[in-house]
Design an enzyme around this catalytic site. Sequence first.
Site, PDB file in Angstrom:
ATOM      1  N   ASP A   1      42.208  37.539  58.109  1.00 23.66           N
ATOM      2  CA  ASP A   1      42.239  38.251  59.463  1.00 23.66           C
ATOM      3  C   ASP A   1      41.163  39.232  59.341  1.00 23.66           C
ATOM      4  O   ASP A   1      40.798  39.780  58.398  1.00 23.66           O
ATOM      5  CB  ASP A   1      43.494  39.004  59.324  1.00 23.66           C
ATOM      6  CG  ASP A   1      44.935  38.294  59.550  1.00 23.66           C
ATOM      7  OD1 ASP A   1      44.557  37.215  60.127  1.00 23.66           O
ATOM      8  OD2 ASP A   1      45.961  38.721  59.135  1.00 23.66           O
TER       9      ASP A   1
ATOM     10  N   ARG B   1      54.003  41.979  62.583  1.00 26.30           N
ATOM     11  CA  ARG B   1      52.951  42.429  61.468  1.00 26.30           C
ATOM     12  C   ARG B   1      52.514  43.608  61.793  1.00 26.30           C
ATOM     13  O   ARG B   1      52.109  44.159  62.880  1.00 26.30           O
ATOM     14  CB  ARG B   1      51.808  41.259  62.016  1.00 26.30           C
ATOM     15  CG  ARG B   1      50.585  41.235  60.876  1.00 26.30           C
ATOM     16  CD  ARG B   1      49.608  40.194  61.306  1.00 26.30           C
ATOM     17  NE  ARG B   1      48.330  41.124  61.922  1.00 26.30           N
ATOM     18  CZ  ARG B   1      47.135  40.337  62.078  1.00 26.30           C
ATOM     19  NH1 ARG B   1      47.087  39.092  62.156  1.00 26.30           N
ATOM     20  NH2 ARG B   1      46.228  41.394  62.557  1.00 26.30           N
TER      21      ARG B   1
ATOM     22  N   HIS C   1      45.082  32.410  55.137  1.00 25.11           N
ATOM     23  CA  HIS C   1      46.334  31.671  55.619  1.00 25.11           C
ATOM     24  C   HIS C   1      46.204  31.014  56.751  1.00 25.11           C
ATOM     25  O   HIS C   1      45.222  31.000  57.409  1.00 25.11           O
ATOM     26  CB  HIS C   1      47.587  32.793  55.872  1.00 25.11           C
ATOM     27  CG  HIS C   1      47.045  33.964  56.780  1.00 25.11           C
ATOM     28  ND1 HIS C   1      46.129  34.781  56.277  1.00 25.11           N
ATOM     29  CD2 HIS C   1      47.212  34.185  58.013  1.00 25.11           C
ATOM     30  CE1 HIS C   1      45.929  35.932  57.415  1.00 25.11           C
ATOM     31  NE2 HIS C   1      46.373  35.288  58.520  1.00 25.11           N
TER      32      HIS C   1
ATOM     33  N   HIS D   1      42.199  30.851  58.024  1.00 22.63           N
ATOM     34  CA  HIS D   1      41.519  32.339  58.237  1.00 22.63           C
ATOM     35  C   HIS D   1      42.040  33.249  57.552  1.00 22.63           C
ATOM     36  O   HIS D   1      42.797  33.246  56.697  1.00 22.63           O
ATOM     37  CB  HIS D   1      41.553  32.514  59.612  1.00 22.63           C
ATOM     38  CG  HIS D   1      42.797  32.839  60.200  1.00 22.63           C
ATOM     39  ND1 HIS D   1      44.143  32.090  60.268  1.00 22.63           N
ATOM     40  CD2 HIS D   1      43.589  34.274  60.147  1.00 22.63           C
ATOM     41  CE1 HIS D   1      45.198  32.904  60.687  1.00 22.63           C
ATOM     42  NE2 HIS D   1      44.908  34.200  60.682  1.00 22.63           N
TER      43      HIS D   1
HETATM   44  O1  AKG Z   1      52.403  33.399  61.943  1.00 27.06           O
HETATM   45  C1  AKG Z   1      51.937  33.435  60.860  1.00 27.06           C
HETATM   46  O2  AKG Z   1      52.588  32.726  59.913  1.00 27.06           O
HETATM   47  C2  AKG Z   1      50.716  33.735  60.527  1.00 27.06           C
HETATM   48  C3  AKG Z   1      50.116  34.369  61.636  1.00 27.06           C
HETATM   49  C4  AKG Z   1      48.741  34.819  61.368  1.00 27.06           C
HETATM   50  O3  AKG Z   1      47.758  34.346  61.389  1.00 27.06           O
HETATM   51  C5  AKG Z   1      48.723  36.339  61.273  1.00 27.06           C
HETATM   52  O4  AKG Z   1      49.689  37.092  61.587  1.00 27.06           O
HETATM   53  O5  AKG Z   1      47.807  36.968  60.958  1.00 27.06           O
HETATM   54 FE   FE2 Z   2      46.203  35.932  60.562  1.00 30.13          FE
END
Ligand code: AKG
Ligand code: FE2
Length: 278
Positions: A101, A269, A254, A99
């Site tokens: 984000d 994040r 990702h 996906h």
């Molecule tokens: O935990 C991860 O490596 C990515 C998770 C994810 O899709 C995000 O943080 O947007």
């Molecule tokens: Fe993500």
Amino acid sequence: MNKINIQPVPGNVGVEIQGVDLTKKVPESLFEEIREAFIENGLIFFRNQNLTPEDQIRFAEQWGKININRFFAKVEGYDQIAEVRKEPDQKGNIGGEWHTDHSYDQIPALGSILLAKEIPSKGGDTLFASMYKAYENLSDGMKVTLENLNAIHSSRHIFGDGSVYSKSSKGRIVNSELATQDAIHPVIITHPESKKKALYVNRAFTLRFEGWTDEESKPLLNYLYDHAACENNTTRFKWSPGSIAFWDNRCTWHNALNDYHGERRLMHRITIEGSALV
Ligand SMILES: O=C(O)CCC(=O)C(=O)O
Ligand SMILES: [Fe+2]
């Protein structure tokens, strides 16, 4: 004068940036070099950056306004930082499908700065794919076809009432009642800064092409998803505590691998506001 060191990583997307300490404000001259690497590659990594929440927020604010994600649980005391967590007793992870984000927003986020806090003893890598290369590697005929299409994206089936996350991610994914809107974006976008073209549909959030049914859309979308995620278009990032990945949502995908049941994985994040896509 300080110079950063930019190293290619295995695979075909992303670079690692060495020679910068993100626990301090990055001087303007270095920041400009990092920014160029980010715009050029759409994905930059750093290692051994043991940032406090304040450090991560300061670095993020050098890129733009912080976007507070409405669905992710927040790090206590820091509304700007979303928690990406999986506990030893949990089966589902967050982001475990290809996906980009926020494609469900009409103004999607620019990108996210993901900092590894706790990493399982093995597994928990993240895959990334380049949507510049996905576009470039299409035939001229397919490029022309896709140029004329828009696609509908949604958060409802992922974050809304009755979605898998709303059932299995208690406390990690919240505010399911806010997953009510859809967004329309061109299937091929021109990146607002690099001006390069990128494929902009993704398996998690794209529902269908505008004016097409789900059934009509599915075969072509599935073709594009397989094409974009093919091995020569991706990289696999192995985390350790203090690793950072900063991806550009407009030109990468990702996919967080979920192969570490029984262990904790915790990431912080921060997401940066973007602009409308054309
Ligand atoms: O935990 C991860 O490596 C990515 C998770 C994810 O899709 C995000 O943080 O947007
Ligand atoms: Fe993500």
